[in-house]
Design an enzyme around this catalytic site. Structure first.
Site, PDB file in Angstrom:
ATOM      1  CD  GLU A  20      -2.167   4.212   8.055  1.00  0.00           C
ATOM      2  OE1 GLU A  20      -2.064   4.651   9.226  1.00  0.00           O
ATOM      3  OE2 GLU A  20      -2.180   4.920   7.048  1.00  0.00           O
ATOM      4  CD  GLU A  68      -5.328   7.762   9.469  1.00  0.00           C
ATOM      5  OE1 GLU A  68      -4.737   8.796   9.800  1.00  0.00           O
ATOM      6  OE2 GLU A  68      -5.057   6.657   9.939  1.00  0.00           O
ATOM      7  CG  ASN A 122      -5.825   3.611   8.214  1.00  0.00           C
ATOM      8  OD1 ASN A 122      -5.881   2.604   7.512  1.00  0.00           O
ATOM      9  ND2 ASN A 122      -5.304   4.748   7.804  1.00  0.00           N
ATOM     10  NE  ARG A 129      -3.199   2.710   2.540  1.00  0.00           N
ATOM     11  CZ  ARG A 129      -3.297   3.526   3.585  1.00  0.00           C
ATOM     12  NH1 ARG A 129      -2.884   3.142   4.769  1.00  0.00           N
ATOM     13  NH2 ARG A 129      -3.796   4.727   3.452  1.00  0.00           N
ATOM     14  CE1 TYR A 151      -2.753   3.892  12.699  1.00  0.00           C
ATOM     15  CE2 TYR A 151      -0.674   3.041  13.515  1.00  0.00           C
ATOM     16  CZ  TYR A 151      -1.417   3.572  12.495  1.00  0.00           C
ATOM     17  OH  TYR A 151      -0.852   3.761  11.259  1.00  0.00           O
ATOM     18  CG  HIS A 172      -1.320   9.086   3.495  1.00  0.00           C
ATOM     19  ND1 HIS A 172      -1.510   7.750   3.765  1.00  0.00           N
ATOM     20  CD2 HIS A 172      -0.968   9.654   4.671  1.00  0.00           C
ATOM     21  CE1 HIS A 172      -1.256   7.515   5.062  1.00  0.00           C
ATOM     22  NE2 HIS A 172      -0.921   8.664   5.626  1.00  0.00           N
TER      23      HIS A 172
HETATM   24  C1  GBH Z   1      -1.621   7.198  10.935  1.00  0.00           C
HETATM   25  O1  GBH Z   1      -2.769   7.778  11.524  1.00  0.00           O
HETATM   26  C2  GBH Z   1      -1.277   7.872   9.638  1.00  0.00           C
HETATM   27  O2  GBH Z   1      -2.126   7.455   8.593  1.00  0.00           O
HETATM   28  C3  GBH Z   1       0.156   7.646   9.227  1.00  0.00           C
HETATM   29  O3  GBH Z   1       0.501   8.481   8.155  1.00  0.00           O
HETATM   30  C4  GBH Z   1       1.075   7.872  10.413  1.00  0.00           C
HETATM   31  O4  GBH Z   1       2.414   7.664  10.072  1.00  0.00           O
HETATM   32  C5  GBH Z   1       0.651   6.953  11.526  1.00  0.00           C
HETATM   33  O5  GBH Z   1      -0.647   7.277  11.898  1.00  0.00           O
HETATM   34  C6  GBH Z   1       1.500   7.058  12.771  1.00  0.00           C
HETATM   35  O6  GBH Z   1       1.413   8.301  13.367  1.00  0.00           O
HETATM   36  O7  GBH Z   1      -4.190  13.200  20.085  1.00  0.00           O
HETATM   37  O8  GBH Z   1      -5.928  14.385  18.885  1.00  0.00           O
HETATM   38  O9  GBH Z   1      -3.695  14.358  18.019  1.00  0.00           O
HETATM   39  C7  GBH Z   1      -3.155   7.206  12.738  1.00  0.00           C
HETATM   40  C8  GBH Z   1      -4.432   7.832  13.269  1.00  0.00           C
HETATM   41  C9  GBH Z   1      -5.376   9.601  14.533  1.00  0.00           C
HETATM   42  C10 GBH Z   1      -3.604   8.369  15.442  1.00  0.00           C
HETATM   43  C11 GBH Z   1      -5.077  10.740  15.487  1.00  0.00           C
HETATM   44  C12 GBH Z   1      -3.299   9.479  16.400  1.00  0.00           C
HETATM   45  C13 GBH Z   1      -4.055  11.332  17.618  1.00  0.00           C
HETATM   46  C14 GBH Z   1      -5.198  12.197  17.933  1.00  0.00           C
HETATM   47  N1  GBH Z   1      -4.157   8.871  14.224  1.00  0.00           N
HETATM   48  N2  GBH Z   1      -4.481  10.233  16.717  1.00  0.00           N
HETATM   49  S1  GBH Z   1      -4.716  13.634  18.788  1.00  0.00           S
END
Ligand code: GBH
Length: 515
Positions: free
Chosen positions: A378, A173, A312, A80, A314, A126
């Site tokens: 992801e 996202e 996606n 991807r 985490y 992206h």
């Molecule tokens: C991914 O998003 C991205 O798609 C990718 O590009 C990136 O490298 C990867 O994360 C690692 O960072 O505390 O309000 O700032 C993950 C989704 C959504 C996770 C927002 C972190 C933090 C919210 N992200 N979240 S905040």
């Protein structure tokens, strides 16, 4: 026990690693590429903590052949990656010229992937909006302009690559695009009501306007694909949303309700219109006239505009009603249970702990609510302090291995025991790469399964990469695999890797490893 065969994921199950253009390519001012909104943003003092930018990243614009060779060595089925809009159309707009060198780059990449038996899984957007569109009319804030420009960009990609690309993701996202870019102001273009952060912006209105534009741009691109390309090219197209599992802090009714509110704002904001045809009631109630409305004609295009659910994810958040964060639906997130224990292993990023059951619960929730096959596009983990570890230690990324042990077994349980239709899994990320500002403490080497030595650009597989390669080797049904090529065996130790860019030749750090 004799004669029983352990059930496996279907032979068609897709797995591979994921990246994004701005995070890996570098070479930002070559071959006619136009600037994206991240180019200058990442160079402003304080936007990224150590001032790193995307000028070099993992140098993958130049080292793409080496990257593909490593992917082939890993034996992935798919890769991807995302296309940089401003490489393809440097100024971005529907009447702006297409850059043949940009097309050529991705075309070569796609060909080489296919030659290696790797399925290209392509994200169109992206986060790297052409700077010229931001300057010209405010980018995502201007629905009428951006939707047309995005659709034309998508069209150029379908025309140029769609003969070979059968898996398209329109957007990565949208919550992050909208909230982090126009609400919190931590991502490009960095707009926010906080005047210490940004001279311009309105965090109470702009994120919702931007989200609306993103949904429409996605939907009209899908409409175009279905009307003009799908019949001849036969691909699938959809969107991918970020969203972490929301678990009530305790069983009090207000916290149970809060967990649903968290999901409504993180996921339902986009998924409900796209799959169900309306914004969530909670968002309407929360935002009233600040939430834009779809015309009936737009809604007809939006509803049903994704062939699958792109997920996606985490982590899992324990949710408590309250707080003042509208971007979380006025829900407080914590990792500390009522009894004081932590939910899971803490990652380098404050927002991330390891909790595999949440991954399984989220898959079940999405499957029941949206009823479409799920592609996990992801999922990954940042090991605490990995960036400051010597390479030998960084390669032993045990917390990341444990994380992937957890999610892969949760994945298997969701598919084989719960009956959730999951069709793909892409760990984030293929390589250590340019990391935006996602950890509020900025670090740039935090999610890769492959270590990158930024001095030499050599790549070194971490233990997590080896775990995943082995796991998918063992857990996907290979019986009738229509394999074009058997992937080469993966060396067991770093020092066994052949020389070259994953290599380990020369007076390098690896000599030290061998010693
Ligand atoms: C991914 O998003 C991205 O798609 C990718 O590009 C990136 O490298 C990867 O994360 C690692 O960072 O505390 O309000 O700032 C993950 C989704 C959504 C996770 C927002 C972190 C933090 C919210 N992200 N979240 S905040």
């Amino acid at each position: 026990m004799s004669g029983t065969v352990a059930p496996k994921l279907s032979k068609d199950f897709i797995w591979g690693f994921a990246t994004a253009s701005f995070q890996i390519e570098g070479s930002t001012d070559v071959d006619g590429r136009g600037k994206s909104i991240w180019d200058d943003f990442s160079k402003q003092p304080g936007k990224t903590m150590d001032g790193r930018d995307g000028d070099v990243a993992t140098d993958s614009y130049r080292l793409w052949k080496e990257d593909i060779a490593l992917l082939a060595q890993y034996g992935v089925k798919s890769y991807r990656f995302s296309v940089s809009w401003s490489r393809v159309i440097p100024l971005g707009g529907r009447n702006d010229p297409v850059n043949p060198k940009g097309i050529q780059f991705y075309s070569n990449l796609i060909d080489a992937l296919l030659e290696n038996g790797i399925v290209p899984f392509v994200t169109l957007y992206h986060w790297d909006l052409p700077q010229a569109l931001h300057d010209r009319y405010g980018g995502w804030l201007n629905k009428d302009e951006i939707v047309q420009d995005y659709v034309r960009y998508a069209k150029v990609c379908f025309e140029s690559f769609g003969d070979r690309v059968k898996h398209w993701l329109t957007m990565n996202e949208p919550w992050c695009i909208s909230i982090l870019g126009y609400g919190r102001g931590v991502f490009a273009p960095g707009r926010s009501s906080d005047r210490e952060r940004s001279p311009e912006g309105n965090s109470s209105t702009e994120p919702w306007i931007v989200g609306h534009s993103v949904i429409l741009a996605h939907a009209y691109a899908v409409k175009l694909y279905r009307e003009e390309f799908k019949a001849s090219q036969g691909g699938q197209i959809g969107i991918t949303l970020n969203g972490d599992w929301a678990m009530p802090y305790d069983d009090s009714p207000q916290n149970v309700e809060a967990a649903q509110h968290a999901l409504d704002v993180a996921i339902g904001w986009f998924a409900d219109p796209i799959y169900l045809g309306h914004y969530p009631d909670y968002m309407k109630q929360m935002l009233r006239e600040r939430l834009p409305e779809f015309t009936p004609e737009e809604l007809a295009v939006v509803k049903g505009s994704s062939d699958f659910y792109g997920m996606n994810t985490y982590t899992t958040n324990l949710c408590r009603a309250g707080g003042d964060d509208e971007f979380q639906g006025f829900v407080e997130y914590t990792f500390i249970r009522p009894d004081g224990t932590q939910l899971g292993t803490q990652a380098h990023c404050a927002w991330l702990q390891d909790y595999p059951q949440g991954f399984r619960d989220l898959l079940n929730y999405l499957w029941k609510r949206y009823k479409l096959p799920i592609y996990v596009t992801e999922n990954g983990f940042a090991v605490k302090d990995e960036n400051s570890k010597p390479i030998e230690e960084a390669l032993q990324d045990n917390d990341r291995v444990n994380y992937f042990k957890g999610t892969t077994s949760a994945l298997k349980a969701a598919v084989l025991e719960d009956g959730v239709d999951v069709r793909a899994y892409f760990p984030w990320s293929f390589v250590d790469n340019f990391e935006w500002q996602a950890c509020l403490l900025y670090h740039h080497r935090i999610f890769g399964v492959t270590y990158v030595d930024y001095e030499t650009q050599k790549r070194y597989p971490k233990e997590s990469a080896k775990f995943l390669v082995k796991w998918f080797g063992n857990n996907i049904d290979a019986a009738e695999k229509p394999s074009n090529k058997a992937p080469p065996a993966l060396p067991q130790k770093v020092a066994d890797y052949p020389s070259g860019h994953f290599g380990l030749e020369g007076p390098s750090i690896v000599q030290g490893l061998k010693a």
